[in-house]
Design an enzyme around this catalytic site. Sequence first.
Site, PDB file in Angstrom:
ATOM      1  N   GLY A 270     -22.011  69.202 -70.119  1.00 37.59           N
ATOM      2  CA  GLY A 270     -22.396  67.808 -70.297  1.00 37.59           C
ATOM      3  C   GLY A 270     -23.646  67.405 -69.549  1.00 37.59           C
TER       4      GLY A 270
ATOM      5  N   ALA B 288     -21.278  70.278 -74.892  1.00 40.94           N
ATOM      6  CA  ALA B 288     -20.849  71.414 -74.076  1.00 40.94           C
ATOM      7  C   ALA B 288     -21.983  72.077 -73.302  1.00 40.94           C
ATOM      8  CB  ALA B 288     -20.159  72.453 -74.954  1.00 40.94           C
ATOM      9  N   TYR B 289     -23.233  71.760 -73.605  1.00 39.62           N
ATOM     10  CA  TYR B 289     -24.328  72.413 -72.900  1.00 39.62           C
ATOM     11  C   TYR B 289     -24.277  72.064 -71.410  1.00 39.62           C
ATOM     12  CZ  TYR B 289     -26.609  73.423 -77.415  1.00 39.62           C
ATOM     13  OH  TYR B 289     -26.905  73.879 -78.682  1.00 39.62           O
ATOM     14  N   SER B 290     -24.130  73.097 -70.584  1.00 38.23           N
ATOM     15  CA  SER B 290     -24.074  72.923 -69.129  1.00 38.23           C
ATOM     16  C   SER B 290     -23.058  71.856 -68.728  1.00 38.23           C
ATOM     17  CB  SER B 290     -25.467  72.581 -68.572  1.00 38.23           C
ATOM     18  OG  SER B 290     -26.367  73.635 -68.807  1.00 38.23           O
TER      19      SER B 290
END
Length: 326
Positions: free
Chosen positions: A64, A60-62
């Site tokens: 993907g 989920a960071y940025s």
Amino acid sequence: MDTVKLGRTGLEISHLTLGCMTFGVPGRGPHSWTLDDEQSRPLIRKALDLGINFFDTANAYSEGTSEEIVGRALKDMVRRDEVVIATKVYNRMRPGPNGAGLSRKAIMTEIDNSLRRLCTDYVDLYQIHRWDYATPIEETLEALHDVVKAGKARYIGASSMYAWQFAQALYVARLHGWTEFVSMQNHLNLLHREEEREMLPLCADQKIAVLPWSPLARGRLTRDWNETSERQENDAYGKTLYSATLDADRRVVEKVAEVAKARGIPRAQVALAWVLRKPGVTSPIVGASKPRHLDDAVAALSIELSAEEVAALEAAYVPHPVVGFS
């Protein structure tokens, strides 16, 4: 840099983990302060040169793009078997049903998506980002077991949850003969020590690796109380972590400054040294947006805080609401 075993496994990891939430296309997701591909690569290269072999990100960071940036960089810079790559699953990746959570469908979909973005056939550590109250833990654990047996992950780990939940997950996996969690990525620093009550003793008893996130309290321990940063100003989630006990937290921050001044070193080194010396801690997850952040992290490995310094750093702490589980 010295390596340590990941809990009771034979996997060797660096004594520091590079947290990769800092890397990602700005504006993708809630963070405006992330570093793009070109800005991220020098930091990833420096981490490798300093002996860091453990890289932690999340799907989920940025949206993907953190996985994409980290995957491309590591593929270009190092042989796959020389690094340990960890990622996480749980948070929403698309709107609509089955776009988030820890159902079998979500896990099987997201592991393949993460592998594609990371440019690899497997991850070394696949972690559940949070506890999924809407999915039976049996379903989650069996799916993770199948991910390991399919060769898509070498080990599985967990992140912030209540100690009773983690104990339940360990028991259920053991009961069914499924792959067990080998690590706990939890919220531990001088401003949030609630993990000392139950989670750290549980992990010590079960020989679980402890990988603290936000060991510098998102930078709050590294600067004057009234000083801020772009990240702090725009980090809505961070504001939920450190808002309930401001007076006590301020005194802790001031004491970090006093110890650092007396030693003639940056505050980040003092705050991280405290985490590193906490019994049971395996490899703190450090973020870096500037080269000096990595230099400070490595320097902290050599710092031995005295009993008097530790007592001074801990004296102002008061019980905090448990935060970081959502």
